[in-house]
Design a protein around this motif. Structure first.
Motif, PDB file in Angstrom:
ATOM      1  N   ASP A   1       9.832  78.500  39.200  1.00 33.44           N
ATOM      2  CA  ASP A   1       8.806  79.006  38.293  1.00 33.44           C
ATOM      3  C   ASP A   1       8.493  77.924  37.253  1.00 33.44           C
ATOM      4  O   ASP A   1       9.288  77.654  36.349  1.00 33.44           O
ATOM      5  CB  ASP A   1       9.361  80.278  37.639  1.00 33.44           C
ATOM      6  CG  ASP A   1       8.428  80.858  36.595  1.00 33.44           C
ATOM      7  OD1 ASP A   1       7.416  80.218  36.255  1.00 33.44           O
ATOM      8  OD2 ASP A   1       8.734  81.964  36.100  1.00 33.44           O
ATOM      9  N   LEU A   2       7.331  77.287  37.411  1.00 36.15           N
ATOM     10  CA  LEU A   2       6.995  76.160  36.546  1.00 36.15           C
ATOM     11  C   LEU A   2       6.850  76.578  35.081  1.00 36.15           C
ATOM     12  O   LEU A   2       7.240  75.835  34.176  1.00 36.15           O
ATOM     13  CB  LEU A   2       5.710  75.481  37.048  1.00 36.15           C
ATOM     14  CG  LEU A   2       5.314  74.199  36.338  1.00 36.15           C
ATOM     15  CD1 LEU A   2       6.428  73.153  36.393  1.00 36.15           C
ATOM     16  CD2 LEU A   2       4.043  73.625  36.937  1.00 36.15           C
ATOM     17  N   SER A   3       6.328  77.782  34.825  1.00 37.61           N
ATOM     18  CA  SER A   3       6.197  78.242  33.441  1.00 37.61           C
ATOM     19  C   SER A   3       7.572  78.369  32.792  1.00 37.61           C
ATOM     20  O   SER A   3       7.753  78.035  31.615  1.00 37.61           O
ATOM     21  CB  SER A   3       5.526  79.616  33.373  1.00 37.61           C
ATOM     22  OG  SER A   3       4.285  79.549  33.984  1.00 37.61           O
ATOM     23  N   GLU A   4       8.526  78.848  33.565  1.00 40.29           N
ATOM     24  CA  GLU A   4       9.889  78.968  33.038  1.00 40.29           C
ATOM     25  C   GLU A   4      10.422  77.578  32.689  1.00 40.29           C
ATOM     26  O   GLU A   4      11.003  77.369  31.620  1.00 40.29           O
ATOM     27  CB  GLU A   4      10.780  79.634  34.084  1.00 40.29           C
ATOM     28  CG  GLU A   4      12.230  79.738  33.666  1.00 40.29           C
ATOM     29  CD  GLU A   4      13.021  80.697  34.555  1.00 40.29           C
ATOM     30  OE1 GLU A   4      13.319  81.803  34.088  1.00 40.29           O
ATOM     31  OE2 GLU A   4      13.334  80.348  35.701  1.00 40.29           O
ATOM     32  N   ALA A   5      10.187  76.618  33.582  1.00 37.81           N
ATOM     33  CA  ALA A   5      10.651  75.248  33.346  1.00 37.81           C
ATOM     34  C   ALA A   5      10.011  74.677  32.081  1.00 37.81           C
ATOM     35  O   ALA A   5      10.683  74.091  31.232  1.00 37.81           O
ATOM     36  CB  ALA A   5      10.312  74.377  34.553  1.00 37.81           C
ATOM     37  N   VAL A   6       8.700  74.879  31.943  1.00 35.86           N
ATOM     38  CA  VAL A   6       7.972  74.339  30.785  1.00 35.86           C
ATOM     39  C   VAL A   6       8.455  75.011  29.498  1.00 35.86           C
ATOM     40  O   VAL A   6       8.509  74.398  28.448  1.00 35.86           O
ATOM     41  CB  VAL A   6       6.446  74.543  30.964  1.00 35.86           C
ATOM     42  CG1 VAL A   6       5.705  74.271  29.671  1.00 35.86           C
ATOM     43  CG2 VAL A   6       5.910  73.647  32.067  1.00 35.86           C
ATOM     44  N   ARG A   7       8.822  76.274  29.594  1.00 33.43           N
ATOM     45  CA  ARG A   7       9.236  77.004  28.395  1.00 33.43           C
ATOM     46  C   ARG A   7      10.611  76.551  27.881  1.00 33.43           C
ATOM     47  O   ARG A   7      10.804  76.379  26.679  1.00 33.43           O
ATOM     48  CB  ARG A   7       9.265  78.500  28.733  1.00 33.43           C
ATOM     49  CG  ARG A   7       9.391  79.381  27.547  1.00 33.43           C
ATOM     50  CD  ARG A   7       8.798  80.760  27.776  1.00 33.43           C
ATOM     51  NE  ARG A   7       8.807  81.448  26.503  1.00 33.43           N
ATOM     52  CZ  ARG A   7       9.806  82.220  26.120  1.00 33.43           C
ATOM     53  NH1 ARG A   7      10.831  82.466  26.905  1.00 33.43           N
ATOM     54  NH2 ARG A   7       9.777  82.761  24.907  1.00 33.43           N
ATOM     55  N   ILE A   8      11.544  76.301  28.801  1.00 37.12           N
ATOM     56  CA  ILE A   8      12.917  76.112  28.316  1.00 37.12           C
ATOM     57  C   ILE A   8      13.448  74.678  28.340  1.00 37.12           C
ATOM     58  O   ILE A   8      14.410  74.390  27.652  1.00 37.12           O
ATOM     59  CB  ILE A   8      13.914  76.996  29.093  1.00 37.12           C
ATOM     60  CG1 ILE A   8      14.020  76.533  30.539  1.00 37.12           C
ATOM     61  CG2 ILE A   8      13.544  78.453  29.045  1.00 37.12           C
ATOM     62  CD1 ILE A   8      15.251  77.123  31.174  1.00 37.12           C
ATOM     63  N   ALA A   9      12.823  73.795  29.138  1.00 32.36           N
ATOM     64  CA  ALA A   9      13.463  72.491  29.355  1.00 32.36           C
ATOM     65  C   ALA A   9      12.910  71.397  28.452  1.00 32.36           C
ATOM     66  O   ALA A   9      11.786  71.474  27.974  1.00 32.36           O
ATOM     67  CB  ALA A   9      13.293  72.081  30.807  1.00 32.36           C
TER      68      ALA A   9
END
Ligand SMILES: Nc1ncnc2c1ncn2[C@@H]1O[C@H](COP(=O)(O)OP(=O)(O)O)[C@@H](O)[C@H]1O
Ligand SMILES: [Mg+2]
Length: 249
Positions: free
Chosen positions: A184-192
């Motif tokens: 999930d790219l949005s998840e990656a962008v949100r947390i990393a």
């Protein structure tokens, strides 16, 4: 300083190459998201990095002190309460009962599990509470590096956000480093802090992109725009939404 380094790592299952020429580093205090379509080898890469699978080629250098792994499913002991499940993370530490209880309570608070939940068995907890318990069990042993293998995929959207916030806060508060796997790219962008993209067939890391601003300081608009920008303007991300695993055979 690198706390994790994979140099030219490759692997094969039953003669079939799954990963090849993987170069990956994680710096101290950095949370790196590893993204790639289903079946491209993300879990295999994390398991190799964590030493759960012996790799066939290359080198893995671990500069951290102690790691913990969070899987997609919480993997709790059904016969033990949440509190006892968390305490299992301390079995090798041989601590006095009172100190053990104190540590369990402190990590439970960090993941927002209250005293009432701690006395419940896994079957009495919701999916989100079970995953919080698993994170608390990982944190109680005070790791300085965390591996997350798609831990929130099975949770609904609101709960997912809440769990992501716990990861963001914990990484910052405890100065952790980690590798967070997600498709999930949005998840990656949100947390990393940084996103690395695995090739569709696991043949190398095709991109490494630093995400602007600190995790936790990004609002929803920014997360959406950044993820859309990667998907539409950055060719390295073009294969991310492929989901036909049959084409991987
Ligand atoms: N233990 C195993 N034995 C044989 N093949 C495996 C094994 N584990 C994974 N694979 C295969 O390796 C490939 C990568 O799997 P995996 O690392 O789980 O991908 P991802 O986590 O990106 O979905 C898949 O084609 C999968 O079927
Ligand atoms: Mg996987």
């Amino acid at each position: 300083m690198n706390v994790l380094k994979l140099a030219d790592v490759g692997h094969a299952f039953l003669g079939r190459t799954v990963l090849d020429t993987i170069q990956l580093t994680v710096e101290a205090g950095e949370l790196v998201a590893l993204v790639g379509p289903s079946g491209c080898g993300k879990s295999t890469l994390a398991h190799i990095a964590a030493g759960l699978i012996e790799h066939r080629h290359g080198h893995v250098v671990r500069g951290y002190r102690r790691h913990a792994v969070i899987f997609q499913e919480p993997r709790l002991m059904p016969w033990a309460t949440a509190s006892d499940n968390i305490g299992l993370g301390l079995v090798r530490h041989h601590l006095k009962g009172s100190i053990r209880r104190q540590k369990v309570r402190a990590v439970a608070e960090r993941v927002s599990l209250d005293l009432h939940d701690l006395e419940k068995f896994p079957s009495q907890l919701s999916g989100g509470m079970r995953q919080r318990t698993a994170i608390a069990r990982a944190l109680v042993a005070e790791p300085d590096f965390m591996f997350f293998d798609e831990p929130f995929t099975a949770l609904d959207v609101a709960l997912k956000r809440r769990m992501q916030d716990i990861v963001i806060d914990t990484v910052a508060a405890c100065g952790l480093s980690g590798l967070f796997i997600t498709h999930d790219l949005s998840e990656a962008v949100r947390i990393a802090h940084r996103i690395v993209v695995l090739d569709r067939h696991g043949r190398g890391i095709v991109a490494s992109r630093t995400v602007p601003f600190a995790p936790g300081a990004r609002d929803d608009r920014m997360v959406f725009d950044t993820a859309q920008g990667f998907l539409t303007e950055d060719r390295a991300f073009a294969h991310l939404n492929d989901c036909d695993e049959r084409s991987l055979a």
